[in-house]
Design a protein around this motif. Structure first.
Motif: not given
Lengths: 476, 387
Positions: A265-281
């Motif tokens: 849970p403490e790790h920060i996941l990144y995907t093509r949808q976003g990272v750490g609460g940042w959203k990709i559009t």
């Protein structure tokens, strides 16, 4: 079998043996594995040549001394017994020199290693001390794939506002990193390292050397599975970085199933949808690069990068997130991301005359990269698309399954032409193509060189050719 | 099963070396790239001897300065017409090979002029490109102009002479050119690649130019030079239904497009004729482009071309834009593959389509009846020869 034995008896054989050792990165297990697969020792040194180094020259001289020693013993026998039996024994000794060379070479090889070990220990100890005293923030990147790209993205974006350095090329071994550490001036603010993994424990060793403060795990997949034997071992090895960084910041590629499942849970996941609460559009990707928007609250960044493929939005947004958390301004992020360009041999577009675009992805040798490249081609419209590959290596028991999946994905992508190199794995790609009812043309070539030479005659203006992966000699 | 395609190149022609380039770049390399054909290279030396060996599939064979000496030690290949074309390699163990399709890659005399096509017709084997009649006519610049003029296609005013007449009465022939506007071009009628083509502005230059041209040919053409012109060329492919490549404008560095500028001045040497020194598609406007395409097709049909050919045009810019057909090339150097590539046709597709067209024409011809039962020989004994 007969050919394999007979081709040992040629004057280039000692050089071939040394080349095989060098091309196996002096890993005796890999060398032996290759040695037992060779069918014709005259055609081993094809794609690359033996590099002249102190080690290779020592081994080459040793190889010849072994052959000559057998010859001298044979001559002595002939001298003492000048009859037909003497001649037979003489010839037998000459042949034995060549025949047993591949095994006897282990003696000088071990000698070099014994001499080399303390020197290497001393070099890496010095590097560890230098890094321990260095004030820079150290970031380590580990994963089955995408390490170099991630390292270069971070370096480019950080460099906009922070003095950042990283080892050149694919320096990701203790010796390679130690060599780089010697070049540090002491005023660097960020040090970026790519961690290479071949066997369990490799990442842990590199962490002890580097002592990273932050980490990125780009994903886990079947790359090097042949060496790790199981995906569990691969995952455990790569997550040696997360283990080392317990309690510290670690970014993990959420698009990699194995990495995501292992993430805490403490790790920060990144995907093509976003990272750490940042959203990709608004993400899109074509031959000019990748464009997307990231937003968090009031912060909206319209980003464009020269990197190709929607799969790059994850690593790019992760870089933006990381550098933002370390103080790089929004303008710096936009500028930095804009400066990211395809790296050598990794989804690198090159315009070939006349009007043919070649996407060089020849350093991409993992399933995730294959799928991402096919995905990119699928959304590339208005071009006739060629896809050329010799397939993947070192994926062990998953070989059939993954190659058939590649074939199916290719068929579903609508690619017009598939060019395959004949080898032990491309038949599975062909099966996958057939199974998914591939509508395009399938072309076969005996080797990669003849396929490359034929490309100018197979393409016309407006074509896009993606070259995926390139097999070194030891897999042929 | 792979088809066996024989590529014939070299030959007794001033364009012998160009033919070697055409055969290899792009024909042989493209054929091999398809993976669909067994490619058999057949090289005809400058003295007319025929050779064939696998090593000739690589152009490096002919780059070796001593290749001609090497050939003297090779066995010549023999031809057998036996329900098609067969190659025979003599020796203790005789080797033979049936050819499915022939791909002629010979420019100029004894190749492009219809001679080779005649031989292949006799053999009864499908072959790529124009047939005997179109090749023979297109090789003769005078016949070409005469046919085109009769079909109402514009050609530049011209006169022509034969060597024997020139040797008999030079002044009378020079007089025949007096109605042509100066300067004029003097061209050997049967040579391609602009060999021995000279531009003459004065009578003295004309006389010298004719001397040069007659050195290479028995028949010479003198035609008006179109000043302030745009030269364009249009490669065409097809039998009945035609496919056009790009209209190409050679941006030649010399006053006219001579042998060197055609084959040696390109920035991308080895990648094809004119590669790198042409404008494609030619920036001549929509109206002129349409006219060039229409005239190109009309010319192609008028000469009975099949497979492929290249039609060359001269566009006079002033007083009003007028398009003349200059000449027709039934085996364009390197097949103009750089132009086809620009038009979206790869080398592999080009050679494949040309082979299909060759087979189509061949199968159509086989339906034509050439012989029939006759009793004329039986009746011969019954007749008395009248004296």
């Amino acid at each position: 079998m007969k050919k394999r034995q007979l081709t040992k008896f040629n004057l280039c054989y000692p050089r071939t043996i040394v080349y095989m050792l060098q091309a196996s990165e002096y890993k005796f297990r890999d060398y032996l594995y290759w040695y037992f697969r060779v069918e014709d020792f005259r055609n081993v040194e094809c794609r690359k040549r033996l590099q002249r180094t102190t080690k290779s020259l020592f081994l080459l001289i040793s190889a010849w001394l072994i052959v000559i020693s057998f010859g001298m013993v044979g001559t002595f026998v002939l001298y003492t017994r000048p009859d037909i039996y003497g001649v037979v024994l003489f010839l037998l000794f000459i042949l034995c020199g060549f025949y047993f060379l591949a095994y006897i070479i282990i003696l000088p090889f071990l000698m070099v290693n014994i001499l080399q070990y303390p020197i290497e220990m001393w070099i890496t100890r010095n590097a560890r001390q230098t890094l321990e005293n260095h004030k820079a923030l150290k970031i380590a990147v580990a994963g089955s794939f995408g390490k170099t790209t991630m390292r270069e993205i971070l370096k480019t974006v950080f460099s906009e506002e922070i003095k950042t350095v990283a080892p050149p090329f694919s320096y990701n071994t203790p010796l390679g990193i130690s060599k780089f550490v010697k070049s540090l001036k002491g005023d660097e603010e960020i040090l970026l390292f790519e961690l290479g993994e071949h066997y369990p424990g490799d990442i842990k060793r590199l962490c002890r050397l580097i002592q990273p403060d932050m980490g990125v795990i780009t994903g886990v997949n079947e790359a090097h599975l042949e060496k790790f034997k199981s995906l569990e071992k691969t995952t455990a090895t790569i997550f040696e970085l997360a283990d080392y960084l317990k309690g510290k910041t670690v970014y993990i590629n959420g698009e990699s199933d194995l990495a995501r499942q292992k993430a805490l849970p403490e790790h920060i996941l990144y995907t093509r949808q976003g990272v750490g609460g940042w959203k990709i559009t608004h993400a899109k990707s074509d031959l000019s690069g990748t464009h997307f928007t990231i937003r968090k609250g009031d912060i909206i960044l319209n980003l464009e990068s020269g990197l190709l493929g929607l799969h790059q939005t994850g690593p790019l947004s992760m870089a933006a997130h990381m550098v933002f958390s370390l103080g790089v301004t929004e303008e710096g992020i936009v500028r930095g991301i804009k400066k990211t360009k395809p790296f050598s041999h990794r989804m690198e577009p090159k315009v070939e005359s006349p009007g043919v675009t070649l996407i060089d992805d020849s350093y991409n040798g993992n399933p995730f990269g294959f799928y991402a490249a096919i995905d990119f081609l699928m959304y590339l419209t208005g071009y006739r698309r060629f896809y050329l590959t010799p397939g993947l290596v070192e994926i062990g028991e998953k070989t059939k399954e993954i190659h058939e999946e590649i074939g199916q994905k290719l068929a579903n992508s609508g690619v017009e032409k598939v060019i395959l190199i004949k080898n032990s794995v491309t038949g599975y790609i062909a099966n996958g193509l057939k199974r998914a009812n591939f509508k395009g043309d399938l072309l076969w070539f005996d080797d990669a060189l003849s396929a490359f030479e034929s490309l100018p005659y197979l393409t016309a203006e407006g074509d896009v050719v993606l070259i995926q992966n390139d097999w070194p000699d030891r897999y042929n | 099963m792979k088809k066996t395609v024989a590529v014939i190149f070299g030959g007794r022609s001033g364009e012998h070396d160009v033919s070697i380039i055409t055969a290899h770049i792009p024909i042989i390399r493209s054929l091999l790239a398809t993976g669909e054909y067994n490619v058999v290279p057949i090289y005809i030396s400058k003295d007319g001897s025929w050779f064939s060996e696998n090593a000739m599939n690589k152009i490096e064979y002919f780059k070796d300065e001593n290749y001609e000496d090497k050939l003297t030690r090779n066995k010549k290949v023999r031809l057998l017409f036996d329900g098609g074309l067969k190659l025979i390699w003599p020796g203790i163990k005789i080797k033979s090979l049936s050819i499915d399709v022939v791909f002629p890659a010979m420019h100029g005399t004894f190749g492009e002029d219809g001679s080779l096509m005649g031989l292949l017709r006799m053999a009864g084997v499908p072959f790529v490109g124009c047939d005997l009649h179109a090749s023979a006519v297109a090789m003769d610049k005078v016949f070409t102009k005469q046919i085109l003029a009769a079909e109402g296609i514009s050609v530049v005013p011209f006169v022509w002479f034969e060597k024997s007449s020139w040797e008999k009465d030079r002044s009378a022939l020079l007089k025949k050119t007096s109605h042509l506007k100066r300067p004029v071009f003097v061209k050997p009628v049967h040579l391609g690649s602009s060999i021995a083509v000279t531009k003459a502005k004065t009578e003295k230059e004309l006389e010298n130019a004719l001397e040069v041209a007659f050195h290479y040919d028995e028949k010479v053409l003198v035609e008006e030079s179109v000043e302030d012109l745009i030269e364009v060329t249009l490669p065409i492919m097809g039998n009945e239904k035609l496919q056009l490549a790009c209209i190409e404008r050679p941006l030649n560095k010399t006053e006219f497009f001579d042998f060197d500028s055609k084959y040696l001045s390109g920035e991308e040497k080895g990648s094809g004729v004119n590669a790198g020194i042409s404008e494609m598609p030619a920036n001549i406007g929509e109206d002129l482009s349409r006219e060039v395409k229409t005239l190109g097709k009309k010319t192609y049909y008028a000469l009975g071309c099949t497979g492929t050919a290249r039609v060359d045009f001269l566009i006079e810019k002033k007083p009003s834009a007028k398009v003349y057909v200059n000449e027709v090339n039934t085996l364009p150097g390197s097949l103009y593959h750089h132009n086809w590539k620009k038009a979206g046709v790869s080398g592999a597709e080009l050679v494949t389509r040309l082979i299909i067209l060759a087979e189509e024409r061949f199968s159509k011809e086989r339906k034509t009846t050439y012989t029939f039962e006759s009793d004329v020989l039986k009746k011969l004994n019954g007749f008395k020869i009248k004296e």
